[in-house]
Every structure is written in C-alpha cells, then in structure tokens.
Design an enzyme around this catalytic site. Structure first.
Site, PDB file in Angstrom:
ATOM      1  N   CYS A  30     -47.476  46.403 -39.228  1.00 48.64           N
ATOM      2  CA  CYS A  30     -48.882  46.495 -38.827  1.00 48.64           C
ATOM      3  C   CYS A  30     -49.516  47.771 -39.382  1.00 48.64           C
ATOM      4  O   CYS A  30     -49.162  48.884 -38.960  1.00 48.64           O
ATOM      5  CB  CYS A  30     -48.949  46.456 -37.300  1.00 48.64           C
ATOM      6  N   CYS A  33     -51.215  50.001 -36.829  1.00 49.11           N
ATOM      7  CA  CYS A  33     -50.188  50.632 -35.990  1.00 49.11           C
ATOM      8  C   CYS A  33     -49.629  51.870 -36.676  1.00 49.11           C
ATOM      9  O   CYS A  33     -49.455  52.914 -36.040  1.00 49.11           O
ATOM     10  CB  CYS A  33     -49.048  49.660 -35.704  1.00 49.11           C
TER      11      CYS A  33
END
Length: 106
Positions: A30, A33
């Site tokens: 991600c 993230c």
C-alpha cells in the site's frame, strides 16, 4: 515505540488494557501506508506518554482487520479502555494524527 500486533498479543495489549491505544492497519504493498509510516513513527515518539502505538499488517493478520471492519488502508483506530472511540481512514499528516489522539487523551 510501535508494537507489531497480531492475534497472540492484540487482546492483552489493546482490548484488555486500560488507557489509550493507537493501532494502524496497513499493508506492505500500500503506497499511502508506506507514505504514512514515518508520520506514524514521529507521532508515536512525540505522544508516547499519552498513548501506546501498535500496527497490524492486514496481509499477515486479516482476522483483526475483519473484526474491526477495516475496509480501506491505511486506517488508524483509537481504542480507549478496550473500546474503539475513533478512526481515521486514509493517509494523514502528523498534525491530523496528533489531533485525533489528543482529542481522547485524559
């Protein structure tokens, strides 16, 4: 310090522990993230007296993501005395994250 959480330690360190606990749900693949990781680390260092900080890799521990209905990542859940009291979905800046935590700090 950020604690890596999984099914073996989540209850003991978050849901059965008094106080304020910040948990970041994330995944290695991600992009947002990864972008938020240093912000989370800086916030953990700055606010370590107000809350504990942990993180859950949703690929390694999908059952925790399912249990807390995490549908998008990154998601930060704020637990107070074992209960979810707030959540932040999506990448956030340090000031947003600090405000989230300080809103619930005693």
């Amino acid at each position: 310090m950020i604690t890596h959480l999984d099914t073996t330690n989540f209850e003991q360190l978050v849901t059965n522990a008094p106080g304020l606990h910040t948990v970041r749900f994330w995944a290695e693949w991600c992009g947002p993230c990864r972008m938020m990781a240093p912000i989370y680390q800086q916030t953990a260092t700055a606010l370590q007296e107000q809350a504990s900080f942990g993180e859950v890799d949703i690929d390694a521990v999908p059952e925790l993501a399912n249990q807390f209905r995490v549908q998008s990542i990154p998601t930060v859940l704020l637990f107070k005395d074992g209960q979810v009291v707030d959540r932040m979905i999506g990448a956030a800046g340090q000031s947003q994250l600090q405000q989230l935590i300080q809103r619930h700090a005693d």
